[in-house]
Structures are given as structure tokens and as C-alpha cells.
Design an enzyme around this catalytic site. Structure first.
Site, mmCIF file in Angstrom:
data_model
loop_
_atom_site.group_PDB
_atom_site.id
_atom_site.type_symbol
_atom_site.label_atom_id
_atom_site.label_comp_id
_atom_site.label_asym_id
_atom_site.label_seq_id
_atom_site.Cartn_x
_atom_site.Cartn_y
_atom_site.Cartn_z
ATOM 1 N N CYS A 71 0.832 -1.214 0.000
ATOM 2 C CA CYS A 71 0.000 0.000 0.000
ATOM 3 C C CYS A 71 0.862 1.259 0.000
ATOM 4 O O CYS A 71 1.875 1.335 0.703
ATOM 5 C CB CYS A 71 -0.918 -0.019 1.223
ATOM 6 S SG CYS A 71 -2.040 1.379 1.258
ATOM 7 N N CYS A 75 0.580 4.666 6.984
ATOM 8 C CA CYS A 75 -0.048 4.472 8.306
ATOM 9 C C CYS A 75 0.926 3.702 9.218
ATOM 10 O O CYS A 75 1.287 2.557 8.905
ATOM 11 C CB CYS A 75 -1.361 3.718 8.156
ATOM 12 S SG CYS A 75 -2.434 4.397 6.866
ATOM 13 N N CYS A 78 0.454 -0.023 10.300
ATOM 14 C CA CYS A 78 -0.040 -1.027 9.358
ATOM 15 C C CYS A 78 1.061 -1.852 8.681
ATOM 16 O O CYS A 78 1.948 -1.308 8.021
ATOM 17 C CB CYS A 78 -0.891 -0.343 8.290
ATOM 18 S SG CYS A 78 -1.652 -1.548 7.183
ATOM 19 N N CYS A 115 -16.757 -9.083 5.595
ATOM 20 C CA CYS A 115 -16.064 -7.819 5.372
ATOM 21 C C CYS A 115 -14.832 -8.050 4.504
ATOM 22 O O CYS A 115 -14.014 -8.917 4.821
ATOM 23 C CB CYS A 115 -15.593 -7.229 6.698
ATOM 24 S SG CYS A 115 -16.917 -7.024 7.868
ATOM 25 N N CYS A 146 -19.630 -5.904 3.688
ATOM 26 C CA CYS A 146 -18.885 -4.731 4.146
ATOM 27 C C CYS A 146 -17.596 -4.653 3.338
ATOM 28 O O CYS A 146 -16.991 -5.688 3.053
ATOM 29 C CB CYS A 146 -18.576 -4.847 5.633
ATOM 30 S SG CYS A 146 -17.593 -3.463 6.257
ATOM 31 N N CYS A 206 -19.275 2.249 8.932
ATOM 32 C CA CYS A 206 -18.529 1.580 10.000
ATOM 33 C C CYS A 206 -17.277 2.413 10.202
ATOM 34 O O CYS A 206 -16.450 2.524 9.291
ATOM 35 C CB CYS A 206 -18.184 0.151 9.561
ATOM 36 S SG CYS A 206 -17.035 -0.685 10.665
ATOM 37 N N ARG A 278 -17.697 -2.544 18.064
ATOM 38 C CA ARG A 278 -16.970 -3.784 17.751
ATOM 39 C C ARG A 278 -15.641 -3.858 18.473
ATOM 40 O O ARG A 278 -14.787 -2.973 18.336
ATOM 41 C CB ARG A 278 -16.750 -3.918 16.240
ATOM 42 C CG ARG A 278 -16.016 -5.219 15.902
ATOM 43 C CD ARG A 278 -15.976 -5.539 14.424
ATOM 44 N NE ARG A 278 -17.302 -5.619 13.881
ATOM 45 C CZ ARG A 278 -17.734 -4.939 12.825
ATOM 46 N NH1 ARG A 278 -16.918 -4.131 12.198
ATOM 47 N NH2 ARG A 278 -18.958 -5.061 12.397
HETATM 48 N N1 SAM Z 1 -6.631 0.478 3.183
HETATM 49 C C1 SAM Z 1 -7.900 0.795 3.676
HETATM 50 C C2 SAM Z 1 -7.869 1.957 4.630
HETATM 51 O O1 SAM Z 1 -6.892 2.129 5.335
HETATM 52 O O2 SAM Z 1 -8.827 2.708 4.685
HETATM 53 C C3 SAM Z 1 -8.626 -0.350 4.306
HETATM 54 C C4 SAM Z 1 -7.892 -1.372 5.141
HETATM 55 S S1 SAM Z 1 -7.133 -0.798 6.636
HETATM 56 C C5 SAM Z 1 -6.105 -2.133 7.064
HETATM 57 C C6 SAM Z 1 -8.469 -0.795 7.811
HETATM 58 C C7 SAM Z 1 -8.173 -0.377 9.211
HETATM 59 O O3 SAM Z 1 -7.508 -1.410 9.902
HETATM 60 C C8 SAM Z 1 -7.297 0.821 9.450
HETATM 61 O O4 SAM Z 1 -7.962 2.032 9.281
HETATM 62 C C9 SAM Z 1 -6.895 0.643 10.894
HETATM 63 O O5 SAM Z 1 -7.809 1.303 11.746
HETATM 64 C C10 SAM Z 1 -6.975 -0.867 11.093
HETATM 65 N N2 SAM Z 1 -5.627 -1.440 11.320
HETATM 66 C C11 SAM Z 1 -4.652 -1.615 10.397
HETATM 67 N N3 SAM Z 1 -3.549 -2.131 10.960
HETATM 68 C C12 SAM Z 1 -3.826 -2.293 12.278
HETATM 69 C C13 SAM Z 1 -3.051 -2.764 13.386
HETATM 70 N N4 SAM Z 1 -1.800 -3.161 13.259
HETATM 71 N N5 SAM Z 1 -3.663 -2.795 14.596
HETATM 72 C C14 SAM Z 1 -4.939 -2.375 14.749
HETATM 73 N N6 SAM Z 1 -5.686 -1.913 13.729
HETATM 74 C C15 SAM Z 1 -5.142 -1.857 12.514
HETATM 75 FE FE1 SF4 Z 2 -2.779 1.161 3.385
HETATM 76 FE FE2 SF4 Z 2 -2.690 -0.037 5.728
HETATM 77 FE FE3 SF4 Z 2 -3.040 2.576 5.618
HETATM 78 FE FE4 SF4 Z 2 -5.022 0.935 4.780
HETATM 79 S S1 SF4 Z 2 -4.234 1.132 6.875
HETATM 80 S S2 SF4 Z 2 -4.260 2.783 3.764
HETATM 81 S S3 SF4 Z 2 -3.788 -0.748 3.956
HETATM 82 S S4 SF4 Z 2 -1.213 1.458 4.951
#
Ligand code: SAM
Ligand code: SF4
Ligand code: DTB
Length: 332
Positions: A71, A75, A78, A115, A146, A206, A278
Site C-alpha cells: 500500500c 499508516c 499497518c 467484510c 462490508c 462503520c 466492535r
Molecule cells: N486500506 C484501507 C484503509 O486504510 O482505509 C482499508 C484497510 S485498513 C487495514 C483498515 C483499518 O484497519 C485501518 O484504518 C486501521 O484502523 C486498522 N488497522 C490496520 N492495521 C492495524 C493494526 N496493526 N492494529 C490495529 N488496527 C489496525
Molecule cells: Fe494502506 Fe494499511 Fe493505511 Fe489501509 S491502513 S491505507 S492498507 S497502509
């Protein structure tokens, strides 16, 4: 094992709820909720919870990563970000057939909602052809749908609505103040805009966040304020406990206090009384007792199945054994 099959005698009451759904929560009020003595906070959350929900029921969702890794966003939490070295291999969008096979297995295992997540900043219009076929196919199996695909334009949200999408997940993640410490590649306002597009298209929202990223109590107050003052409360509010993944910038933050996590759930329940709350990521590291406190604090939804998107989650059998021990049942 004891027989817990009898239905709750405290099923959703028929009387109208005495607590209104409010959108004018202030930080002072939310801070005061967090500051309450623990027994008072849990009692208040239980009382509000029981006005609208059966306290013995938990909604079960299953997650599938339909496009994993690589990606472009940064973040900090992530493992799927291309900016970090977390060992997640980047893949292509799964085929519609493969996704539907997974959805069928989830349905057979007892899930009511499926989802699908993609590691995208935003979907390309051409990806939406297959995404919409996935939504249509999963609905035909009799599951709620979802998607979480990143940012959406107004037009994309309408396309998803037309395909029958029930829910869209897009999180605010944290307070507006702390946000810049975690993500630099898109803004808080970008997130609010996507959430507005989803809501305006008539898709259930959500939207929640993550705790345990090194933020302060005041940031958790700010996150709840941002969620509880949206024009409409999200239909479901995922509260994630950070899953600390080696190779991400947040891999080594100090472990989070479980009781503060429970407080965050309780404050989400009190401020957004009609929403599903949740208990989302982080359950793999939680004891049964901590999860039970989260249910008592008003959490009434979980992800089941051995994997979230890329990280482990408790097995379905383990979750069902816990619910059984508690005399709780999956929501129909
Ligand atoms: N890429 C899309 C986005 O970020 O909008 C969708 C998938 S993203 C993985 C969905 C959510 O997963 C993120 O907004 C975050 O809140 C949660 N998430 C991702 N990595 C995580 C982690 N290591 N621990 C807890 N929540 C996590
Ligand atoms: Fe990409 Fe992870 Fe951020 Fe979603 S949460 S936008 S998958 S880096
Ligand atoms: C949400 O708030 N939590 C889920 C879901 N929405 C998509 C995702 C949690 C992901 C945890 C890290 C991983 O497994 O990659």
C-alpha cells in the site's frame, strides 16, 4: 459443560430508551466519562447498552483481505504499508470466484456479515467492476456485505451502493491532534470526506479507531468526540487495540493497559448508544477475562476466524467456547 442454551431473560426491553442519541458531546463531558470510577462507568454503559441491545448477543463478522500489501500510504500501525518492512508480500486483487468461495465458508461457519478489505489508498474505477461483483455474489449467499478500500469519491460510493453494499469501513483512527504522528499521506479531512460520501450514498457507515499507539487519554477523548459528533453516528464503531507488528514504526510502543481499553469501549457505548461497538483487532493478545469486561462495557460485535487482514485472530472454536462459557450467543 453447563447448558447455556436458554434465551436471555433480559432480552431487548420493549420500553423506549431513556437515553437520547446525542451529537453535541463536548470534550469536557467525554473526559468526565473516562474519569468515572470504573464500577460507575461499567454500570452506566451496561444500563445504556441494555436499553437497545440484548446484552447476551454478539454480532459476528468475518474478514478477508481481498488485496494484500504494497500500500502506498504510510499508516504507522499497518503491516501492509509499502513504507515499512513487515514481511507482508504484496498481492493482486483476488478473483471474484475465490472471494465467493471464502464467503461461502464463512457463512457455513456461522458469520452474518462478510467484510472485505483492500490495501489501497483508494480504489481505481476499473477495480470497482470486480469489487461490485464480489458484493453482489456475497449478498446472494445471504450474507451482509462490508468493504474497506480506502478513500472513496462520491461517485464510487454510489456505485458501491448500487451493487448492494451494506456497510463501508473507514476509520478516523485517532484524535485530529495525534493523527499527524501516525499518518502523513492523507489528512483527517480526507477521511471525514470519504465518510460523508459513504453516508450520503446511503451505505451504513462503520467507523472507529485504534488505541494503544502511544496516544494520550486526551487523544482517546478527542477520537470519541470526533466519532460521536459526526452528523450521524456510525452504525458500527470498531475499537481496535493496536496489533504491534515487527517492522512497523509502532512495533515497540509500550503495551497498552487493558482497563483503559475497557474504559474506551464503555465511553464509545455511552456516547453512541444505538451503534454496534466492535471489539475489533487485538483480541489475540487479550485474555478471556479482558474480552468479557469489554462485553460488559458494551461491545457487541467481533471479527471471528483465525486471521484479521494479515495478523492472527482467535479461532472460531475458541470464540464460541468463550461465548458459551458466558451464556452468550451469536446474533442472528
Ligand atoms: N486500506 C484501507 C484503509 O486504510 O482505509 C482499508 C484497510 S485498513 C487495514 C483498515 C483499518 O484497519 C485501518 O484504518 C486501521 O484502523 C486498522 N488497522 C490496520 N492495521 C492495524 C493494526 N496493526 N492494529 C490495529 N488496527 C489496525
Ligand atoms: Fe494502506 Fe494499511 Fe493505511 Fe489501509 S491502513 S491505507 S492498507 S497502509
Ligand atoms: C477495522 O477497524 N479493523 C479491521 C477492519 N476494520 C478492516 C482490520 C484490522 C487489521 C489488523 C491488522 C491486520 O490484520 O493487518
Amino acid at each position: 459443560m453447563d447448558d447455556h442454551t436458554q434465551t436471555s431473560t433480559l432480552a431487548r426491553p420493549s420500553a423506549a430508551p431513556t437515553t437520547a442519541v446525542r451529537h453535541d458531546w463536548t470534550r469536557d463531558e467525554i473526559r468526565a466519562l473516562f474519569d468515572r470510577p470504573f464500577p460507575e462507568l461499567i454500570y452506566a454503559a451496561q444500563r445504556v447498552h441494555r436499553e437497545r441491545f440484548d446484552p447476551c448477543e454478539v454480532q459476528i463478522s468475518t474478514l478477508l483481505s481481498v488485496k494484500t500489501g504494497g500500500c502506498s500510504e504510510d499508516c504507522g500501525y499497518c503491516p501492509q504499508s509499502a513504507h515499512h518492512e513487515a514481511g507482508v508480500k504484496a498481492g493482486k486483487l483476488m478473483s471474484v470466484e475465490a472471494v465467493l468461495a471464502e464467503a461461502k465458508a464463512a457463512k457455513d461457519a456461522g458469520a452474518s456479515r462478510f467484510c472485505m478489505g483492500a490495501a489501497w489508498r483508494e480504489p481505481k474505477d476499473r477495480d470497482l467492476d470486480d469489487i461490485c461483483k464480489m458484493v453482489e455474489g456475497v449478498r446472494e449467499l445471504g450474507l451482509e456485505t462490508c468493504m474497506t478500500l480506502g478513500m472513496l469519491t462520491r461517485k464510487q460510493a454510489h456505485r458501491l451502493k448500487d451493487s448492494g453494499l451494506d456497510y463501508y469501513n473507514h476509520n478516523l483512527d485517532t484524535s485530529p491532534e495525534f493523527y499527524g504522528n501516525i499518518i502523513t499521506t492523507r489528512t483527517y479531512q480526507d477521511r471525514l470526506d470519504t465518510i460523508a460520501h459513504v453516508r450520503e450514498a446511503g451505505i451504513n457507515v462503520c467507523c472507529g479507531g485504534i488505541v494503544g499507539m502511544g496516544e494520550s487519554r486526551e487523544d482517546r477523548v478527542g477520537m470519541i468526540e470526533a466519532l460521536a459528533t459526526l452528523p450521524e453516528h456510525p452504525d458500527s464503531v470498531p475499537i481496535n487495540l493496536l496489533v504491534q507488528v515487527e517492522g512497523t514504526p509502532l512495533a515497540n510502543v509500550a503495551p497498552f493497559d487493558g482497563l483503559e481499553f475497557v474504559r474506551t469501549i464503555a465511553v464509545a457505548r455511552l456516547t453512541m448508544p444505538a451503534s454496534m461497538v466492535r471489539l475489533s483487532a487485538g483480541r489475540e493478545e487479550m485474555t478471556d477475562e479482558l474480552q468479557t469486561l469489554c462485553f460488559l462495557a458494551g461491545a457487541n460485535s467481533i471479527f471471528c476466524g483465525p486471521k484479521l487482514l494479515t495478523t492472527p485472530n482467535p479461532d472460531m472454536d475458541k470464540d464460541m467456547a468463550l461465548l458459551d462459557k458466558l451464556g452468550m450467543t451469536p446474533m442472528k
